[in-house]
Design a protein around this motif. Structure first.
Motif, PDB file in Angstrom:
ATOM      1  N   UNK A   1     -13.057   1.217   4.736  1.00  0.00           N
ATOM      2  CA  UNK A   1     -11.605   1.190   4.501  1.00  0.00           C
ATOM      3  C   UNK A   1     -11.193   0.269   3.351  1.00  0.00           C
ATOM      4  N   UNK A   2     -11.807  -0.887   3.218  1.00  0.00           N
ATOM      5  CA  UNK A   2     -11.433  -1.809   2.138  1.00  0.00           C
ATOM      6  C   UNK A   2     -11.732  -1.214   0.763  1.00  0.00           C
ATOM      7  N   UNK A   3     -12.748  -0.343   0.679  1.00  0.00           N
ATOM      8  CA  UNK A   3     -13.120   0.262  -0.603  1.00  0.00           C
ATOM      9  C   UNK A   3     -12.175   1.382  -1.026  1.00  0.00           C
ATOM     10  N   UNK A   4     -11.307   1.825  -0.124  1.00  0.00           N
ATOM     11  CA  UNK A   4     -10.308   2.830  -0.491  1.00  0.00           C
ATOM     12  C   UNK A   4      -9.374   2.295  -1.576  1.00  0.00           C
ATOM     13  N   UNK A   5      -9.154   0.983  -1.614  1.00  0.00           N
ATOM     14  CA  UNK A   5      -8.281   0.383  -2.633  1.00  0.00           C
ATOM     15  C   UNK A   5      -8.788   0.663  -4.043  1.00  0.00           C
ATOM     16  N   UNK A   6     -10.103   0.828  -4.213  1.00  0.00           N
ATOM     17  CA  UNK A   6     -10.689   1.053  -5.530  1.00  0.00           C
ATOM     18  C   UNK A   6     -10.711   2.502  -5.970  1.00  0.00           C
ATOM     19  N   UNK A   7     -10.283   3.407  -5.114  1.00  0.00           N
ATOM     20  CA  UNK A   7     -10.275   4.829  -5.458  1.00  0.00           C
ATOM     21  C   UNK A   7      -8.905   5.250  -5.975  1.00  0.00           C
ATOM     22  N   UNK A   8      -8.896   6.187  -6.909  1.00  0.00           N
ATOM     23  CA  UNK A   8      -7.636   6.775  -7.358  1.00  0.00           C
ATOM     24  C   UNK A   8      -7.217   7.780  -6.298  1.00  0.00           C
ATOM     25  N   UNK A   9      -6.061   7.531  -5.667  1.00  0.00           N
ATOM     26  CA  UNK A   9      -5.577   8.376  -4.582  1.00  0.00           C
ATOM     27  C   UNK A   9      -4.137   8.801  -4.857  1.00  0.00           C
ATOM     28  N   UNK A  10      -3.688   9.907  -4.256  1.00  0.00           N
ATOM     29  CA  UNK A  10      -2.293  10.316  -4.413  1.00  0.00           C
ATOM     30  C   UNK A  10      -1.345   9.231  -3.887  1.00  0.00           C
TER      31      UNK A  10
END
Length: 141
Positions: free
Chosen positions: A118-127
């Motif tokens: 979950x913490x690594x979601x911050x580093x992804x380009x997301x809508x």
């Protein structure tokens, strides 16, 4: 309660998504395909709620179509929602946590899947609608 046409008019779009959590606490995301709006961005799997569907039945259907897995309404725990303008419409995104399914997720309608902490979601380009859900997922998981 099944959403009626009156409760979701043409200017609103009801979408469901799953934060599928594996035994290691990672969450599955998929990359949006070329030719679609927001192509290349990472998102939680899911899709539109069709007329007459409950959000849960729509998500069960979408996960089968997109990932080739089977899950059940009883395995979907409501987690959070997002509200975001989207062109001339307004998106309401309902996020569920799913920890139980049958099968191995496959990228049937997207170019790539990825399991991330979950913490690594911050580093992804997301809508934009998915981004505010990251912190909530971190707190829940």
């Amino acid at each position: 309660m099944i959403p009626s046409k009156e409760s979701f008019s043409a200017d609103r779009l009801l979408v469901v998504a799953a934060a599928m959590v594996d035994a290691d606490g990672r969450v599955l995301v998929q990359r949006r395909p070329e030719g679609k709006p927001m192509a290349g961005l990472w998102e939680f799997p899911g899709g539109k709620v069709e007329p007459g569907e409950t959000p849960e039945s729509a998500l069960v259907r979408e996960l089968a179509e997109e990932l080739g897995i089977e899950t059940w309404d009883s395995c979907l725990a409501p987690a959070a929602f997002a509200s975001e303008p989207l062109g001339g419409r307004h998106l309401i995104l309902l996020l569920y946590v799913c920890r139980k399914w049958r099968g191995i997720p496959q990228p049937l309608h997207c170019p790539e899947l990825r399991w991330v902490r979950p913490i690594d979601l911050h580093g992804l380009e997301m809508p934009p609608a998915d981004r505010p859900l990251i912190g909530l997922l971190e707190a829940l998981l």
